[in-house]
Design an enzyme around this catalytic site. Structure first.
Site, PDB file in Angstrom:
ATOM      1  N   ASP A  77      51.309  65.758 -34.988  1.00 34.79           N
ATOM      2  CA  ASP A  77      50.639  65.553 -33.706  1.00 34.79           C
ATOM      3  C   ASP A  77      51.475  66.055 -32.524  1.00 34.79           C
ATOM      4  OD1 ASP A  77      52.556  63.636 -34.020  1.00 34.79           O
ATOM      5  OD2 ASP A  77      51.225  61.920 -33.743  1.00 34.79           O
TER       6      ASP A  77
ATOM      7  N   LYS B  13      63.854  53.245 -29.178  1.00 31.46           N
ATOM      8  CA  LYS B  13      63.226  52.657 -27.979  1.00 31.46           C
ATOM      9  C   LYS B  13      64.183  51.723 -27.207  1.00 31.46           C
ATOM     10  CE  LYS B  13      58.504  52.934 -29.757  1.00 31.46           C
ATOM     11  NZ  LYS B  13      58.537  53.273 -31.141  1.00 31.46           N
TER      12      LYS B  13
ATOM     13  N   ASP C  68      53.631  64.667 -27.500  1.00 30.45           N
ATOM     14  CA  ASP C  68      53.302  63.907 -28.707  1.00 30.45           C
ATOM     15  C   ASP C  68      51.865  63.405 -28.517  1.00 30.45           C
ATOM     16  OD1 ASP C  68      52.800  61.863 -30.450  1.00 30.45           O
ATOM     17  OD2 ASP C  68      54.633  60.746 -30.033  1.00 30.45           O
TER      18      ASP C  68
HETATM   19  P1  GTP Z   1      49.383  55.529 -34.781  1.00 31.58           P
HETATM   20  O1  GTP Z   1      48.696  54.682 -35.807  1.00 31.58           O
HETATM   21  O2  GTP Z   1      48.552  55.669 -33.542  1.00 31.58           O
HETATM   22  O3  GTP Z   1      50.796  55.115 -34.503  1.00 31.58           O
HETATM   23  O4  GTP Z   1      49.447  57.029 -35.327  1.00 31.58           O
HETATM   24  P2  GTP Z   1      50.067  57.608 -36.687  1.00 31.58           P
HETATM   25  O5  GTP Z   1      49.590  56.799 -37.816  1.00 31.58           O
HETATM   26  O6  GTP Z   1      49.721  59.058 -36.716  1.00 31.58           O
HETATM   27  O7  GTP Z   1      51.608  57.398 -36.540  1.00 31.58           O
HETATM   28  P3  GTP Z   1      52.673  58.272 -35.755  1.00 31.58           P
HETATM   29  O8  GTP Z   1      52.068  58.823 -34.509  1.00 31.58           O
HETATM   30  O9  GTP Z   1      53.893  57.475 -35.604  1.00 31.58           O
HETATM   31  O10 GTP Z   1      52.949  59.443 -36.796  1.00 31.58           O
HETATM   32  C1  GTP Z   1      53.640  60.619 -36.447  1.00 31.58           C
HETATM   33  C2  GTP Z   1      53.201  61.710 -37.407  1.00 31.58           C
HETATM   34  O11 GTP Z   1      53.535  61.353 -38.747  1.00 31.58           O
HETATM   35  C3  GTP Z   1      51.703  61.942 -37.384  1.00 31.58           C
HETATM   36  O12 GTP Z   1      51.488  63.319 -37.503  1.00 31.58           O
HETATM   37  C4  GTP Z   1      51.195  61.210 -38.605  1.00 31.58           C
HETATM   38  O13 GTP Z   1      50.051  61.844 -39.184  1.00 31.58           O
HETATM   39  C5  GTP Z   1      52.371  61.318 -39.541  1.00 31.58           C
HETATM   40  N1  GTP Z   1      52.453  60.142 -40.399  1.00 31.58           N
HETATM   41  C6  GTP Z   1      52.706  58.872 -40.018  1.00 31.58           C
HETATM   42  N2  GTP Z   1      52.729  58.065 -41.070  1.00 31.58           N
HETATM   43  C7  GTP Z   1      52.481  58.845 -42.151  1.00 31.58           C
HETATM   44  C8  GTP Z   1      52.362  58.578 -43.557  1.00 31.58           C
HETATM   45  O14 GTP Z   1      52.489  57.440 -44.023  1.00 31.58           O
HETATM   46  N3  GTP Z   1      52.101  59.639 -44.373  1.00 31.58           N
HETATM   47  C9  GTP Z   1      51.940  60.901 -43.885  1.00 31.58           C
HETATM   48  N4  GTP Z   1      51.676  61.885 -44.746  1.00 31.58           N
HETATM   49  N5  GTP Z   1      52.042  61.194 -42.584  1.00 31.58           N
HETATM   50  C10 GTP Z   1      52.304  60.166 -41.720  1.00 31.58           C
END
Ligand code: GTP
Length: 322
Positions: free
Chosen positions: A104, A155, A212
Site C-alpha cells: 500500500d 510509534k 502509506d
Molecule cells: P489495516 O487493517 O487497516 O491496518 O490494514 P492492513 O491489514 O493492510 O495492515 P497494514 O497497513 O499494517 O499492512 C501493511 C502492508 O502489509 C499491506 O500492504 C498489507 O496488505 C500487508 N500485510 C499486512 N498483514 C499481512 C499479512 O498477514 N499477510 C500478507 N500477505 N500481507 C500483509
C-alpha cells in the site's frame, strides 16, 4: 530477480470500502494501487510474487485478466501470517536477492539506485527510509554514522523519537533473511528486524514523495500528489452539460456531469452521474455512483454504485456498500 509485494492485509482502516475490494485493487487515477508499485520495478525484476490472503480471488481475477508486463505469482495464506510470516510463506520462490514492498506504499524511491546502494554496502538487507517532521505514528529508525541501522522505536512520543527517519515499507533483502523468520504469524517490523541488526541492515534515504495508503486521508493525498505531478485527464467520452464546471487538476472517466462543480483533485470513474448543483472536491467517486442534486462531497471516497442523496453533505468519509 523477484519482487515480493505484501498484499494480504485486511485493510480494516479503509472499511467499508475494503469489504468488497481488497486494498491493492483500490483505483488510484484509474489503475489499481498495486500497479503503481509494479510499474516502477527495475527491469531486472522478471517475477512479482504477491503474498495474498484477504479477497485473494479478486486479486487473482485481476491478474488473470490484465497483463502488467511481468510474470505475477499469487501465494496464498489461509489466514494472514503477518508481514514476516508472509515473507516466510513465499520462501520457495526466493533464490537470491529480492525486493519487498508493503502493498500500500506509493512512493518515488529509485529502486535501481537503492539496489546499487545495497550491493555497495552489503549486509542482510537495506530499508528505504523517509523523513517526517513528526514520527510518532511510525516505526522510527536509529543509525550509526555509516548509515547502518542500530535501533528501532515503534510509534514513540514525538519528543522521545530517536530520529526523524521512518521505515518506508520498501526493502531489499538477501535470501538469508528467511533463516531469521520463525514459523507462524510473525511481524517483520516487531519480531524480525530488531533481531537481525548484527547482520547488517542499512538505511537508504530518498526524496520526492512517500504515501502509506492505509487510510482514506492518505489515499486522497496519493491521488492529489499524482494528479499534481502528472496532470489530470478528461476522457473524451465524458458528457458535460448545463454548464458543469471543472476547476484545478482532475481525472474524469466516461461519466456524466450535469450542472455541477468538480475539483480540484477529483477522480471520477466510469458510469458516474453527478447532478445539478452538486459540488465534489478532493474526492474519489467510483464506478456507477450517483451524486444527486445539490449534494456536497469533500475529502471523501464514494464507493461503486453508491448514492449520495439530494442535498446531503459528505465530508471526510468513506461511503461504500457493506
Ligand atoms: P489495516 O487493517 O487497516 O491496518 O490494514 P492492513 O491489514 O493492510 O495492515 P497494514 O497497513 O499494517 O499492512 C501493511 C502492508 O502489509 C499491506 O500492504 C498489507 O496488505 C500487508 N500485510 C499486512 N498483514 C499481512 C499479512 O498477514 N499477510 C500478507 N500477505 N500481507 C500483509
Amino acid at each position: 530477480m523477484k519482487a515480493l509485494i505484501l498484499a494480504g492485509g485486511l485493510g480494516t482502516r479503509l472499511r467499508p470500502l475494503t469489504y468488497r475490494m481488497p486494498k491493492p485493487l483500490i483505483p488510484l487515477l484509474g489503475r489499481p494501487l498495486v500497479d503503481h508499485i509494479i510499474d516502477p520495478l527495475p527491469a531486472e525484476v522478471d517475477t512479482v510474487v504477491l503474498a495474498v490472503s484477504y479477497m485473494k480471488d479478486a486479486l487473482d481475477a485481476y491478474f488473470s485478466s490484465h497483463d502488467v508486463g511481468r510474470k505475477v505469482v499469487l501465494v496464498n495464506e489461509e489466514a494472514p501470517l503477518g508481514t514476516g510470516g508472509a515473507v516466510k510463506n513465499v520462501a520457495h520462490y526466493i533464490n537470491d536477492t529480492f525486493i519487498a514492498f508493503n502493498g500500500d506504499v506509493v512512493c518515488s524511491v529509485d529502486l535501481n539506485d537503492m539496489l546499487h546502494h545495497h550491493r555497495e554496502h552489503g549486509g542482510i538487507g537495506t530499508m528505504a527510509l523517509w523523513r517526517v517532521d513528526d514520527p510518532s505514528a511510525f516505526g522510527v529508525v536509529g543509525r550509526d554514522s555509516r548509515g547502518r541501522i542500530t535501533s528501532f522505536q515503534e510509534k514513540p512520543a514525538k519528543e522521545e523519537a530517536i530520529s526523524n527517519s521512518i521505515n518506508a515499507g520498501v526493502y531489499i533483502f538477501e535470501k538469508e533473511l528467511l533463516d531469521h523468520i520463525p514459523a507462524g504469524v510473525v511481524s517483520l517490523e516487531r519480531d524480525v528486524f530488531p533481531k537481525i541488526l548484527n547482520k547488517g541492515l542499512h538505511g537508504y534515504e530518498f526524496k520526492g514523495h512517500w504515501i502509506d495508503c492505509g487510510t482514506r486521508e492518505n489515499i486522497l493525498v496519493a491521488q492529489r500528489t499524482l494528479l499534481d505531478l502528472g496532470g489530470g485527464r478528461i476522457s473524451p467520452e465524458m458528457i458535460k452539460e448545463d454548464d458543469a464546471m471543472l476547476t484545478g487538476v482532475n481525472m474524469v472517466q466516461r461519466s456524466h456531469l450535469r450542472g455541477c462543480r468538480i475539483g480540484p483533485h477529483v477522480y471520477i470513474e466510469d458510469d458516474v452521474l453527478i447532478s445539478k448543483g452538486a459540488e465534489v472536491s478532493e474526492s474519489m467517486v467510483l464506478r456507477g455512483a450517483l451524486i444527486e442534486e445539490g449534494a456536497k462531497v469533500q475529502g471523501s471516497i464514494i464507493g461503486p454504485d453508491c448514492v449520495v442523496a439530494r442535498g446531503q453533505a459528505v465530508k471526510d468519509q468513506i461511503v461504500a456498500r457493506t
